[in-house]
Design a protein around this motif. Structure first.
Motif, short mmCIF file in Angstrom:
data_model
loop_
_atom_site.label_atom_id
_atom_site.label_comp_id
_atom_site.label_asym_id
_atom_site.label_seq_id
_atom_site.Cartn_x
_atom_site.Cartn_y
_atom_site.Cartn_z
N VAL A 152 -23.54 27.72 18.83
CA VAL A 152 -23.74 28.45 20.08
C VAL A 152 -24.79 29.53 19.82
O VAL A 152 -24.88 30.06 18.71
CB VAL A 152 -22.41 29.06 20.60
CG1 VAL A 152 -21.91 30.16 19.69
CG2 VAL A 152 -22.55 29.55 22.02
N LYS A 203 -15.64 23.80 20.45
CA LYS A 203 -16.72 24.10 21.39
C LYS A 203 -16.29 25.22 22.34
O LYS A 203 -17.04 26.16 22.60
CB LYS A 203 -17.09 22.85 22.19
CG LYS A 203 -18.29 23.05 23.09
CD LYS A 203 -18.69 21.75 23.78
CE LYS A 203 -19.42 20.89 22.80
NZ LYS A 203 -20.05 19.71 23.37
N GLY A 204 -15.06 25.14 22.86
CA GLY A 204 -14.54 26.18 23.75
C GLY A 204 -14.39 27.52 23.04
O GLY A 204 -14.71 28.57 23.61
N GLU A 255 -20.22 22.53 15.52
CA GLU A 255 -20.68 23.03 16.82
C GLU A 255 -21.50 24.30 16.58
O GLU A 255 -21.30 25.00 15.59
CB GLU A 255 -19.49 23.37 17.73
CG GLU A 255 -18.71 22.19 18.20
CD GLU A 255 -19.46 21.29 19.19
OE1 GLU A 255 -20.45 21.76 19.80
OE2 GLU A 255 -19.06 20.14 19.32
N ARG A 309 -17.79 29.09 22.74
CA ARG A 309 -18.23 29.58 24.05
C ARG A 309 -17.50 30.89 24.39
O ARG A 309 -18.11 31.85 24.88
CB ARG A 309 -17.97 28.51 25.12
CG ARG A 309 -18.57 28.83 26.47
CD ARG A 309 -18.39 27.71 27.47
NE ARG A 309 -17.00 27.31 27.62
CZ ARG A 309 -16.46 26.17 27.19
NH1 ARG A 309 -17.21 25.29 26.56
NH2 ARG A 309 -15.19 25.91 27.38
N ARG A 310 -16.20 30.95 24.09
CA ARG A 310 -15.43 32.17 24.34
C ARG A 310 -15.86 33.31 23.40
O ARG A 310 -15.88 34.48 23.79
CB ARG A 310 -13.93 31.90 24.24
CG ARG A 310 -13.39 31.17 25.47
CD ARG A 310 -11.90 30.98 25.41
NE ARG A 310 -11.47 30.11 24.34
CZ ARG A 310 -11.45 28.77 24.41
NH1 ARG A 310 -11.80 28.16 25.52
NH2 ARG A 310 -11.04 28.06 23.38
N LYS A 336 -18.93 33.71 22.34
CA LYS A 336 -20.18 34.15 22.97
C LYS A 336 -19.88 35.13 24.12
O LYS A 336 -20.45 36.22 24.17
CB LYS A 336 -20.96 32.94 23.49
CG LYS A 336 -22.17 33.27 24.34
CD LYS A 336 -22.81 31.99 24.88
CE LYS A 336 -23.92 32.26 25.87
NZ LYS A 336 -25.08 32.91 25.31
N ASP A 337 -18.97 34.75 25.00
CA ASP A 337 -18.61 35.62 26.13
C ASP A 337 -18.00 36.93 25.63
O ASP A 337 -18.33 38.01 26.14
CB ASP A 337 -17.62 34.91 27.07
CG ASP A 337 -18.23 33.73 27.79
OD1 ASP A 337 -19.48 33.62 27.84
OD2 ASP A 337 -17.46 32.89 28.29
#
Length: 160
Positions: A10, A127-128, A8, A131-132, A134-135
């Motif tokens: 990001v 994937k989660g 994955e 994403r976390r 990134k945040d």
């Protein structure tokens, strides 16, 4: 034993050195990795992990086998009941954006983990987690620390 590979990526809105530095702060992983309860850095190469995924608690150690600042970190599990290896790579997109790509090879053990793998749970979790991440890094606006050391592979066959 069957191995699952998850890959994955990001895009994060921070410079490459910020993204890389944050990723070297392993003890902060529970802030953005689902199921990771604790990571203790034992030395420059070794980390002790405690995870709880789907009611299955695991403890294991990982060894960093290759690390190059602002490029990559590659690891493998070295003991415990979890078998995995992986690599995270960092690519600058411009002065303020970085592509973070995570590749993991996991050998699910036990009925629950094998079922979760078949249902795509590992893919969704990675994937989660990205994403976390990134945040987490974008919301902070900067890293919580950084380690800029270089670790070279002792065995070229261990890198992904």
């Amino acid at each position: 034993m069957s191995t699952s590979t998850v890959k994955e990526a990001v895009e994060v809105g921070v410079p490459i050195h910020t993204a890389y530095n944050q990723w070297t702060q392993f003890e902060h992983f529970p802030h953005f990795m689902e199921g990771v309860e604790e990571v203790r850095q034992l030395d420059d190469r070794h980390n002790h992990w405690i995870t709880s995924i789907g009611g299955v608690r695991r403890e294991f150690d990982t060894e960093i086998v290759d690390q190059s600042p602002d490029e990559r970190i590659t690891w493998r599990s070295v003991d415990g009941d979890t078998r995995q290896r992986g690599s995270v790579r960092f690519e600058p997109l411009d002065a303020t954006r970085t592509r973070v790509e995570l590749t993991m090879e996991v050998e699910p053990t036990g009925v629950a983990e094998k079922s979760a793998d078949l249902l795509g749970v590992i893919d969704r979790r990675v994937k989660g987690d990205l994403r976390r991440f990134k945040d987490y890094i974008e919301d902070r606006g900067g890293e919580t620390g950084g380690w800029r050391g270089r670790i070279r592979p002792e065995d070229p066959g261990t890198s992904l």
